[in-house]
Design a protein around this motif. Structure first.
Motif, PDB file in Angstrom:
ATOM      1  N   GLY A   1       0.795  -1.234  -0.142  1.00  0.00           N
ATOM      2  CA  GLY A   1       0.062   0.143  -0.115  1.00  0.00           C
ATOM      3  C   GLY A   1       0.970   1.095  -0.068  1.00  0.00           C
ATOM      4  N   GLU A   2       2.162   1.086  -0.087  1.00  0.00           N
ATOM      5  CA  GLU A   2       3.023   2.414   0.223  1.00  0.00           C
ATOM      6  C   GLU A   2       3.313   2.648  -1.357  1.00  0.00           C
ATOM      7  OE1 GLU A   2       4.299   5.376   0.555  1.00  0.00           O
ATOM      8  OE2 GLU A   2       4.364   4.622   2.721  1.00  0.00           O
ATOM      9  N   THR A   3       2.854   3.878  -1.941  1.00  0.00           N
ATOM     10  CA  THR A   3       3.357   4.157  -3.311  1.00  0.00           C
ATOM     11  C   THR A   3       4.351   5.436  -3.372  1.00  0.00           C
ATOM     12  OG1 THR A   3       1.504   5.758  -3.392  1.00  0.00           O
ATOM     13  CG2 THR A   3       1.017   3.238  -4.289  1.00  0.00           C
ATOM     14  N   LEU A   4       4.739   6.084  -2.106  1.00  0.00           N
ATOM     15  CA  LEU A   4       5.600   7.192  -2.169  1.00  0.00           C
ATOM     16  C   LEU A   4       7.064   6.541  -2.577  1.00  0.00           C
ATOM     17  CD1 LEU A   4       6.511  10.028  -1.565  1.00  0.00           C
ATOM     18  CD2 LEU A   4       6.763   9.181   0.798  1.00  0.00           C
ATOM     19  N   VAL A   5       7.816   7.022  -3.382  1.00  0.00           N
ATOM     20  CA  VAL A   5       9.186   6.997  -3.788  1.00  0.00           C
ATOM     21  C   VAL A   5       9.986   7.437  -2.875  1.00  0.00           C
ATOM     22  CG1 VAL A   5      10.922   6.798  -5.563  1.00  0.00           C
ATOM     23  CG2 VAL A   5       8.573   6.556  -6.376  1.00  0.00           C
TER      24      VAL A   5
ATOM     25  N   THR B   1       5.936   6.158 -12.844  1.00  0.00           N
ATOM     26  CA  THR B   1       6.182   7.039 -11.729  1.00  0.00           C
ATOM     27  C   THR B   1       6.143   8.543 -11.967  1.00  0.00           C
ATOM     28  OG1 THR B   1       8.388   7.086 -11.657  1.00  0.00           O
ATOM     29  CG2 THR B   1       7.586   5.490 -10.407  1.00  0.00           C
ATOM     30  N   ALA B   2       5.683   9.501 -11.175  1.00  0.00           N
ATOM     31  CA  ALA B   2       5.558  10.765 -11.574  1.00  0.00           C
ATOM     32  C   ALA B   2       5.811  11.584 -10.196  1.00  0.00           C
ATOM     33  CB  ALA B   2       4.260  11.049 -12.194  1.00  0.00           C
ATOM     34  N   PRO B   3       6.497  12.765 -10.453  1.00  0.00           N
ATOM     35  CA  PRO B   3       6.459  13.872  -9.575  1.00  0.00           C
ATOM     36  C   PRO B   3       5.125  14.348  -9.012  1.00  0.00           C
ATOM     37  CG  PRO B   3       7.845  14.510 -11.123  1.00  0.00           C
ATOM     38  CD  PRO B   3       7.174  13.270 -11.830  1.00  0.00           C
ATOM     39  N   THR B   4       4.572  14.340  -8.007  1.00  0.00           N
ATOM     40  CA  THR B   4       3.094  14.655  -7.397  1.00  0.00           C
ATOM     41  C   THR B   4       3.084  16.133  -6.661  1.00  0.00           C
ATOM     42  OG1 THR B   4       3.479  13.062  -5.822  1.00  0.00           O
ATOM     43  CG2 THR B   4       2.115  12.442  -7.975  1.00  0.00           C
TER      44      THR B   4
ATOM     45  N   THR C   1       8.401  19.441   0.547  1.00  0.00           N
ATOM     46  CA  THR C   1       7.416  18.890   0.151  1.00  0.00           C
ATOM     47  C   THR C   1       7.284  18.140  -1.172  1.00  0.00           C
ATOM     48  OG1 THR C   1       6.418  20.895  -0.793  1.00  0.00           O
ATOM     49  CG2 THR C   1       6.129  20.487   1.631  1.00  0.00           C
ATOM     50  N   SER C   2       8.549  18.177  -2.026  1.00  0.00           N
ATOM     51  CA  SER C   2       8.701  17.651  -2.997  1.00  0.00           C
ATOM     52  C   SER C   2       8.482  15.934  -2.870  1.00  0.00           C
ATOM     53  CB  SER C   2       9.943  17.756  -3.592  1.00  0.00           C
ATOM     54  OG  SER C   2      11.053  17.406  -3.010  1.00  0.00           O
ATOM     55  N   ARG C   3       8.001  15.248  -3.916  1.00  0.00           N
ATOM     56  CA  ARG C   3       7.812  13.705  -3.617  1.00  0.00           C
ATOM     57  C   ARG C   3       7.488  13.178  -5.182  1.00  0.00           C
ATOM     58  NH1 ARG C   3       2.923  11.934  -0.367  1.00  0.00           N
ATOM     59  NH2 ARG C   3       3.095  10.251  -1.626  1.00  0.00           N
TER      60      ARG C   3
END
Length: 290
Positions: A82-86, A116-119, A126-128
């Motif tokens: 469930g963890e989609t944060l890179v 993947t994509a910057p969101t 706060t960049s991710r």
């Protein structure tokens, strides 16, 4: 051209003209044009010269590398929980044993594929970056992974129950952290579908495989063979061992380590036999979820 008008200008037209051919035509005063848009035309007082554009440099196609495969596998296993944060590049590189540069190039490749994509903001606290296409990323990784070649030693062993042999014979004989179970035995433990567990597939750390394999086989009562194969020992590359531990999604049950669900999915496609697709699809539906 001999039948043409006396004031006609002969022009040599070709798909491609070498520099030597163009020079020869220029010496003889013959006009020419090529398929790339180059033109050297002299008609009376009119002279038109358009150089042929240089051919674009050949570039290596962007594709999976071993390091990019390891990064993708790690991210996919995180996504299965469930963890989609890179994670940050440095953390990601450390997790799979790759260089920061290799991890960064892998993420760039994933971005170009739309996985993947910057969101958020591109810089700052706060960049991710997130995995935005989990299923497509798994498909892409699995296609690449299943096509790779194994460095494997086949062996025979006398046992009836693989689980008992793994716990009572192999686990005490092989160094902890240097091996893990995959294939049908791991599938039977994770998502039981079939009673078939032959052969038993094992990963062994590359260093141990290269230098200590004979002693380790003997300690586990394994005999190399080409027939009657009960066990396959697969050489783990430099990126595999960091991906085998519990922190990477692997598991240990009674001192028998298992690979992660994502690695198991790839291994079933790669070595699962005639029912490989069925086994892999079942695991994907039951355990991975995308």
């Amino acid at each position: 051209m001999a039948d043409g008008a006396s004031d006609a200008t002969p022009v040599i037209v070709a798909r491609r003209l070498s520099p030597g051919s163009r020079a020869l035509l220029a010496e003889r005063g013959i006009s020419w044009a090529d398929d790339a848009g180059g033109l050297d035309l002299a008609a009376g007082p009119v002279l038109i010269r358009i150089p042929t554009p240089a051919a674009p440099p050949e570039t290596t196609p962007v594709r999976f590398t071993a390091a990019a495969g390891a990064v993708a596998e790690h991210l996919l296993q995180r996504a299965a929980t469930g963890e989609t944060l890179v994670p940050p590049v440095a953390d990601l590189a450390a997790a799979v044993g790759a260089s920061p540069g290799a991890a960064s190039r892998a993420l760039t490749y994933f971005d170009t594929q739309g996985w993947t994509a910057p969101t958020g903001p591109r810089r700052g606290p706060t960049s991710r970056r997130d995995i935005v296409e989990r299923g497509a990323m798994l498909d892409g990784w699995a296609t690449w992974y299943a096509s790779r070649q194994d460095d494997v030693v086949a062996a025979h062993a006398l046992f009836r129950d693989p689980d008992t042999w793994l716990a009572d014979v192999l686990a005490p004989a092989w160094p902890r952290g240097a091996w893990a179970v995959t294939g049908l035995v791991a599938l039977q433990r994770r998502a039981p579908l079939t009673t078939a567990t032959n052969p038993v597939d094992l990963y062994l750390d590359g260093g141990a495989f290269d230098h200590d394999l004979r002693d380790l086989l003997a300690a586990a009562e394994l005999t190399p063979t080409d027939t009657g194969v009960r066990v396959r020992v697969v050489r783990a590359d430099r990126y595999t061992v960091p991906l085998l531990g519990p922190a990477a999604g692997g598991a240990s049950d009674d001192d028998v380590p298992l690979v992660s669900d994502v690695r198991l999915y790839g291994d079933l496609l790669r070595r699962g036999g005639v029912r490989a697709d069925e086994y892999a699809t079942y695991l994907r539906e039951q355990r991975i979820g995308f």
